[in-house]
Motif scaffolding. Structure first.
Motif, mmCIF file in Angstrom:
data_model
loop_
_atom_site.group_PDB
_atom_site.id
_atom_site.type_symbol
_atom_site.label_atom_id
_atom_site.label_comp_id
_atom_site.label_asym_id
_atom_site.label_seq_id
_atom_site.Cartn_x
_atom_site.Cartn_y
_atom_site.Cartn_z
ATOM 1 N N ASP A 154 -45.331 11.501 43.266
ATOM 2 C CA ASP A 154 -45.582 10.935 41.188
ATOM 3 C C ASP A 154 -46.882 10.747 40.918
ATOM 4 O O ASP A 154 -46.814 11.107 39.714
ATOM 5 N N LEU A 155 -48.324 11.317 41.486
ATOM 6 C CA LEU A 155 -49.066 11.728 40.789
ATOM 7 C C LEU A 155 -49.075 12.810 40.411
ATOM 8 O O LEU A 155 -49.619 13.221 39.295
ATOM 9 N N ILE A 187 -46.586 14.353 39.391
ATOM 10 C CA ILE A 187 -45.632 14.193 38.008
ATOM 11 C C ILE A 187 -46.499 13.697 36.944
ATOM 12 O O ILE A 187 -46.159 13.957 35.786
ATOM 13 N N GLU A 188 -47.171 12.533 37.372
ATOM 14 C CA GLU A 188 -48.109 12.529 36.522
ATOM 15 C C GLU A 188 -48.722 13.066 35.942
ATOM 16 O O GLU A 188 -48.806 13.329 33.997
#
Length: 241
Positions: A61-62, A64-65
């Motif tokens: 998720d990081l 992707i961010e």
């Protein structure tokens, strides 16, 4: 047994590359390269306490961010933890449409099939195949001839092609690494990569990714750059790689 006072005498200097008209020193990078994160995979499959699914998901998720568009999410044939994380990530529907995930596999039929199974249902994916090609691995580890080592790569490429053909709804991309490239004969690495390309039939619109690993640092960076330029000049169908 006495120790050598100067152990360096045991080693031969790394050979020079026959490239008198080298061009890389004066070239500039004029467009952004493709960026791939290997943080979720590189070594995680072999350490005592690898990242679990929760940690890997937080890391994913990081990434992707941050904005990474190609992410190597694991080594699915390494075990249930890796396989379950990858297949669960695909099934979750949380991979953005502009992000392509990648998995790594040795050139063994069972491991390749497992890798494709972990990606069932993915919108797009890169499958990265590798096998070692250098003399040390051929002679000491595999005890195989050049033809036999090349056959490992070709057989793996055929399994990749066939497994992708069974899953036409996924946009498949292929990557191949002649592992231990930096200590292998350049012309043999070219021969193996060309044989893999012959199987996978890349095109300018759908190229293959060729990764040339400096698995063992045996020379200064300029020699590795010479190796890469020599490889690129002599590879058949360069526009498809």
């Amino acid at each position: 047994m006495s120790m050598l006072k100067d152990p360096s005498v045991k080693y031969r200097p790394f050979g020079q590359i026959n490239l008198p008209d080298r061009q890389w020193p004066s070239r500039l990078i004029e467009k952004a390269p493709r960026w791939l994160s290997t943080d979720l995979r590189d070594g995680n499959q072999s350490i005592i306490d690898p990242m679990d699914a929760v940690k890997k998901r937080r890391f994913f998720d990081l990434l992707i961010e941050v904005g990474v568009k190609e992410i190597e999410v694991g080594f699915p044939s390494a075990g249930a933890t890796e396989f379950d994380f990858i297949s669960g990530l695909v099934r979750s529907g949380d991979i953005p449409d502009d992000v392509t995930v990648q998995v790594l596999t040795q050139s063994r039929e069972d491991l390749i099939r497992t890798s494709f199974e972990s990606l069932d249902g993915a919108r797009a994916a890169i499958v990265h195949l590798y096998n070692a090609v250098s003399p040390a691995w051929r002679d000491i580890v595999f005890r195989m001839s050049k033809d036999e080592v090349k056959a490992i790569a070709v057989a793996g490429a055929k399994v990749m092609r066939d497994e992708a053909g069974k899953r036409p709804d996924t946009d498949w991309h292929f990557q191949y690494s002649p592992e231990t490239f930096s200590t292998a004969e350049l012309n043999f690495s070219i021969e193996v990569c060309a044989a893999v390309m012959e199987v996978l039939q890349p095109t300018p619109d759908h190229p293959i990714i060729l990764n040339l690993p400096a698995t063992v640092e045996a020379a200064t960076p300029n020699i590795y750059a010479d190796q890469i330029e020599y490889f690129c000049r002599h590879l058949p169908n360069r526009e498809s790689a």
